[in-house]
Design a protein around this motif. Structure first.
Motif, short mmCIF file in Angstrom:
data_model
loop_
_atom_site.label_atom_id
_atom_site.label_comp_id
_atom_site.label_asym_id
_atom_site.label_seq_id
_atom_site.Cartn_x
_atom_site.Cartn_y
_atom_site.Cartn_z
N PHE A 1 41.68 41.82 39.80
CA PHE A 1 42.14 40.45 40.02
C PHE A 1 43.61 40.48 40.42
O PHE A 1 44.35 41.38 40.01
N ARG A 2 44.05 39.50 41.18
CA ARG A 2 45.44 39.39 41.59
C ARG A 2 45.95 38.02 41.13
O ARG A 2 45.27 37.00 41.32
N ALA A 3 47.12 38.00 40.56
CA ALA A 3 47.69 36.78 40.02
C ALA A 3 47.88 35.70 41.09
O ALA A 3 47.85 34.51 40.78
N LEU A 4 48.06 36.09 42.33
CA LEU A 4 48.32 35.12 43.40
C LEU A 4 47.08 34.35 43.85
O LEU A 4 47.20 33.35 44.55
N TYR A 5 45.91 34.84 43.48
CA TYR A 5 44.67 34.22 43.96
C TYR A 5 43.91 33.57 42.82
O TYR A 5 44.26 33.71 41.66
N GLY A 6 42.84 32.88 43.15
CA GLY A 6 42.04 32.18 42.16
C GLY A 6 41.49 33.10 41.09
O GLY A 6 41.42 34.32 41.27
N ARG B 1 39.37 36.22 35.96
CA ARG B 1 40.63 36.80 35.50
C ARG B 1 40.99 36.33 34.10
O ARG B 1 41.55 37.07 33.31
N ASN B 2 40.66 35.09 33.75
CA ASN B 2 41.08 34.52 32.48
C ASN B 2 39.97 34.52 31.43
O ASN B 2 40.13 33.95 30.37
#
Length: 138
Positions: free
Chosen positions: A103-108, A136-137
């Motif tokens: 996952f990337r923090a910049l995306y959904g 991610r969360n």
């Protein structure tokens, strides 16, 4: 709508090894010709517009192929596991890592992506954004 995408390659055999390591798993079919490689998704019955094709070809001007700064082609996988599997297969087939799958923090919160460079240096993304998989969360 995008009709096709072309990336340059100086070594078509090496490019074929790389792209054939993951595109067939995403249902792309390969057609080889004297002008390079053409990967296309099958057109479904009743489908009015063909999905974009992906071409790997020598340059038209005869100069060495080069990767575009800021250019990237993204291919959608069916799952996070498939992203991981195809990223590994593409690395084993001559690609280089530009960002491990995750996952990337910049995306959904459901955008799961891995980045690669093909043997010519073109940047490739493999992603999944299935809302039915852990995000991610989660």
């Amino acid at each position: 709508m995008i009709a096709y995408i072309t990336v340059g390659a100086d070594d078509i055999a090496r490019a074929k090894l790389f792209y054939s390591a993951f595109l067939p798993a995403l249902n792309y079919e390969l057609e080889e010709g004297t002008e390079g490689l053409s990967y296309a998704l099958p057109v479904e019955p009743g489908q009015s517009v063909a999905p974009p094709e992906f071409y790997v070809k020598p340059t038209f001007d005869g100069r060495p192929a080069s990767a575009g700064n800021g250019a990237m082609v993204a291919f959608e996988a069916r799952s996070q596991k498939q992203v991981r599997d195809l990223h590994s297969a593409a690395l084993a087939a001559g690609g280089s890592d530009e960002g491990q799958p995750g996952f990337r923090a910049l995306y959904g919160p459901n955008f799961y992506v891995g980045y690669l460079r093909d043997p010519q240096g073109n940047k490739i993304a493999l992603f999944s954004s299935d809302p039915n998989e852990p995000g991610r969360n989660d």
